[in-house]
Design an enzyme around this catalytic site. Structure first.
Site, PDB file in Angstrom:
ATOM      1  N   ASN A  13      -6.783  35.372 -11.562  1.00 39.42           N
ATOM      2  CA  ASN A  13      -7.983  34.938 -10.853  1.00 39.42           C
ATOM      3  C   ASN A  13      -8.884  36.166 -10.754  1.00 39.42           C
ATOM      4  O   ASN A  13      -8.537  37.139 -10.080  1.00 39.42           O
ATOM      5  CB  ASN A  13      -7.564  34.464  -9.468  1.00 39.42           C
ATOM      6  CG  ASN A  13      -8.448  33.407  -8.856  1.00 39.42           C
ATOM      7  OD1 ASN A  13      -8.235  33.072  -7.695  1.00 39.42           O
ATOM      8  ND2 ASN A  13      -9.414  32.870  -9.553  1.00 39.42           N
ATOM      9  N   ASN A  65     -17.965  31.831  -4.412  1.00 36.37           N
ATOM     10  CA  ASN A  65     -17.495  31.224  -5.657  1.00 36.37           C
ATOM     11  C   ASN A  65     -18.480  31.519  -6.784  1.00 36.37           C
ATOM     12  O   ASN A  65     -19.599  31.994  -6.553  1.00 36.37           O
ATOM     13  CB  ASN A  65     -17.341  29.709  -5.487  1.00 36.37           C
ATOM     14  CG  ASN A  65     -16.107  29.342  -4.695  1.00 36.37           C
ATOM     15  OD1 ASN A  65     -15.019  29.835  -4.974  1.00 36.37           O
ATOM     16  ND2 ASN A  65     -16.280  28.478  -3.704  1.00 36.37           N
ATOM     17  N   CYS A  74     -10.226  33.282   0.229  1.00 40.97           N
ATOM     18  CA  CYS A  74      -9.653  33.225  -1.118  1.00 40.97           C
ATOM     19  C   CYS A  74      -8.451  34.152  -1.128  1.00 40.97           C
ATOM     20  O   CYS A  74      -8.584  35.359  -0.923  1.00 40.97           O
ATOM     21  CB  CYS A  74     -10.691  33.668  -2.158  1.00 40.97           C
ATOM     22  SG  CYS A  74     -10.013  33.833  -3.836  1.00 40.97           S
ATOM     23  N   GLY A  75      -7.262  33.601  -1.349  1.00 42.76           N
ATOM     24  CA  GLY A  75      -6.037  34.396  -1.267  1.00 42.76           C
ATOM     25  C   GLY A  75      -5.941  35.476  -2.319  1.00 42.76           C
ATOM     26  O   GLY A  75      -5.646  36.648  -2.016  1.00 42.76           O
ATOM     27  N   ASN A  76      -6.173  35.120  -3.582  1.00 47.44           N
ATOM     28  CA  ASN A  76      -6.120  36.128  -4.640  1.00 47.44           C
ATOM     29  C   ASN A  76      -7.253  37.134  -4.480  1.00 47.44           C
ATOM     30  O   ASN A  76      -7.074  38.337  -4.705  1.00 47.44           O
ATOM     31  CB  ASN A  76      -6.207  35.464  -6.015  1.00 47.44           C
ATOM     32  CG  ASN A  76      -4.953  34.683  -6.353  1.00 47.44           C
ATOM     33  OD1 ASN A  76      -3.854  35.061  -5.978  1.00 47.44           O
ATOM     34  ND2 ASN A  76      -5.117  33.577  -7.055  1.00 47.44           N
ATOM     35  N   ASN A 179     -10.119  21.621  -2.742  1.00 47.40           N
ATOM     36  CA  ASN A 179      -9.461  22.091  -3.952  1.00 47.40           C
ATOM     37  C   ASN A 179      -8.333  21.113  -4.271  1.00 47.40           C
ATOM     38  O   ASN A 179      -7.781  20.470  -3.372  1.00 47.40           O
ATOM     39  CB  ASN A 179      -8.894  23.489  -3.741  1.00 47.40           C
ATOM     40  CG  ASN A 179      -9.973  24.508  -3.412  1.00 47.40           C
ATOM     41  OD1 ASN A 179     -10.662  24.990  -4.288  1.00 47.40           O
ATOM     42  ND2 ASN A 179     -10.130  24.810  -2.130  1.00 47.40           N
ATOM     43  N   ARG A 198     -12.560  24.166  -6.263  1.00 47.30           N
ATOM     44  CA  ARG A 198     -13.887  23.839  -5.755  1.00 47.30           C
ATOM     45  C   ARG A 198     -14.785  25.066  -5.868  1.00 47.30           C
ATOM     46  O   ARG A 198     -14.377  26.166  -5.547  1.00 47.30           O
ATOM     47  CB  ARG A 198     -13.761  23.414  -4.284  1.00 47.30           C
ATOM     48  CG  ARG A 198     -15.034  23.019  -3.601  1.00 47.30           C
ATOM     49  CD  ARG A 198     -14.814  22.793  -2.107  1.00 47.30           C
ATOM     50  NE  ARG A 198     -14.433  24.019  -1.411  1.00 47.30           N
ATOM     51  CZ  ARG A 198     -14.422  24.143  -0.082  1.00 47.30           C
ATOM     52  NH1 ARG A 198     -14.732  23.118   0.688  1.00 47.30           N
ATOM     53  NH2 ARG A 198     -14.064  25.282   0.485  1.00 47.30           N
ATOM     54  N   CYS A 207      -4.742  30.448  -7.848  1.00 46.95           N
ATOM     55  CA  CYS A 207      -5.480  30.274  -6.602  1.00 46.95           C
ATOM     56  C   CYS A 207      -4.518  30.593  -5.468  1.00 46.95           C
ATOM     57  O   CYS A 207      -3.540  29.864  -5.250  1.00 46.95           O
ATOM     58  CB  CYS A 207      -6.009  28.846  -6.480  1.00 46.95           C
ATOM     59  SG  CYS A 207      -6.779  28.502  -4.875  1.00 46.95           S
ATOM     60  N   GLY A 208      -4.773  31.684  -4.745  1.00 46.09           N
ATOM     61  CA  GLY A 208      -3.826  32.151  -3.741  1.00 46.09           C
ATOM     62  C   GLY A 208      -3.646  31.200  -2.576  1.00 46.09           C
ATOM     63  O   GLY A 208      -2.516  30.896  -2.171  1.00 46.09           O
ATOM     64  N   GLY A 210      -4.228  28.108  -2.647  1.00 45.50           N
ATOM     65  CA  GLY A 210      -3.581  26.928  -3.212  1.00 45.50           C
ATOM     66  C   GLY A 210      -2.082  27.114  -3.344  1.00 45.50           C
ATOM     67  O   GLY A 210      -1.294  26.183  -3.121  1.00 45.50           O
TER      68      GLY A 210
END
Length: 268
Positions: A13, A65, A74-76, A179, A198, A207-208, A210
């Site tokens: 990512n 985004n 956003c995790g990553n 998402n 998304r 996607c972290g 996710g």
């Protein structure tokens, strides 16, 4: 003006990361969209901006985004942000930063980062949706941003873009959308995931948030226990830790890589 940046990626990512503590970078929606354009700009799934903290953390993280819209978390991206902020501050242990989803604490472990995530919320199981003329069951949890998670039998052959887009825009999740994640447990018990994001409006390599959502849903529906390893499309395995207390989850962590790719300067 010339904008200095770092290109980074977390499990595939990828992000444009900038130091905007002085507030001099003009980061409007069109500018961010152009910077993230893979043909006319630097290219990335999103942009991360370092800003001064307002409520006692070390920094503030702004995440946008690729379409220029700001997202809560956003995790990553947060892992990449942590390494970038650590480099700015000369830190090699921990950094904290404010996000729309709450304050995140990150432990720097060489080229890997462990995030103490905000508490998940809005858990909803067994949601029935009509997608492409058939009924699909998904589960939902907000792990900083909203995520629908479907358990599938053939992850490899799934049309993630078609089904994911239909879930992302489904009226059940209006007006902001969600998402869409799809998971499959292999014969060895390992969990694999594919994600339609998304704001990117397509499938990403990872996607972290996710992955965190997938691990929590897998615990609830498949009986997995922490820590849960989740293999993303890019090939990396991210680790999710948590403690379940009744119907809620506490002490949620996400551990994975955060890599510097290159530094550069671009005219904006």
């Amino acid at each position: 003006m010339n904008l200095r940046f770092a290109k980074m990626n977390g499990a595939g990512n990828d992000f444009v990361v900038v130091d905007n503590r002085e507030g001099q970078a003009a980061l409007g929606r069109q500018a961010i969209e152009r910077l993230c354009d893979r043909h006319r700009g630097i290219g990335g799934d999103g942009l991360l901006a370092v800003e001064p903290a307002a409520n006692g953390a070390d920094f503030r993280m702004r995440y946008y985004n690729a379409d220029g819209g700001e997202a809560e978390m956003c995790g990553n991206g947060a892992r990449c942000f942590a390494r970038f902020a650590g480099r700015l501050a000369g830190r090699s242990d921990t950094v904290s930063f404010e996000t729309i989803a709450g304050v995140i604490t990150a432990q720097l472990i060489g080229e890997r980062v462990r995030l103490q995530m905000s508490q998940p919320k809005d858990l909803a199981l067994n949601i029935e949706l009509e997608i492409e003329g058939r009924n699909r069951t998904v589960h939902f949890v907000n792990t900083g941003v909203p995520h629908a998670v479907g358990i599938v039998d053939n992850l490899k052959e799934l049309d993630v873009h078609k089904v994911g887009s239909a879930i992302r825009w489904h009226e059940r999740f209006a007006p902001k959308g969600t998402n869409a994640n799809f998971i499959q447990q292999g014969r060895d018990g390992a969990l694999a995931i594919r994600t339609y994001e998304r704001g990117v409006e397509g499938e990403t390599l990872a996607c972290g948030t996710g992955v965190v959502a997938a691990a929590l849903i897998a615990q609830r529906m498949l009986g997995l226990t922490a820590p849960v390893g989740v293999r993303v499309r890019g090939g990396d395995v991210l680790e999710v830790g948590f403690e379940r207390e009744g119907d809620s989850y506490q002490a949620v962590t996400l551990t994975g890589p955060a890599d510097f790719v290159f530094d550069g300067t671009i005219e904006v």
